[in-house]
Design a protein around this motif. Sequence first.
Motif: not given
Length: 150
Positions: A22-39
């Motif tokens: 429920a982010q404001i503004p809404c997240i509209d795509k799963m971008d490359a920053s997700l790949s940093t969430l190694t833990n």
Amino acid sequence: MQKWEQANGKKASEGEEIKLYAQIPCIDKMDASLSTLTNCKKLSLSTNQIEKIANLNGLKNLRILSLGRNNIKALTGLEAVGDTLVELWISYNFIEKLKGCNVLKKLEVLYMSNNKVSDWNEFNKLAELPCLRELLLSGTPLATADDEED
């Protein structure tokens, strides 16, 4: 990611549970920053405007993925977490076919109520999931048709 880091006082790459729903503004795509969430073990991206599952490559420890209430139309893009994901919460999307679920070798829980699957043959694909023990389909065209027969 910056909002999460500010709210939690640590780097997102160190977090085991990342809540970005429920982010404001809404997240509209799963971008490359997700790949940093190694833990990250649990990633919550529900109630956004995401249309496609993507960029899960770095999430080597991900066990629970919550993508409910988005605009997702397909289960593709899960290959990178196929050996670790135990629960997929993907209710209230626009999924019609289960193509792509076969990569989820350890999946135990699949919540996909209120989607658009209308062909029983699609559920034959779930037979390829050896660990699946809990499945939620309420609110799908199949569940609605089954209720009308009772």
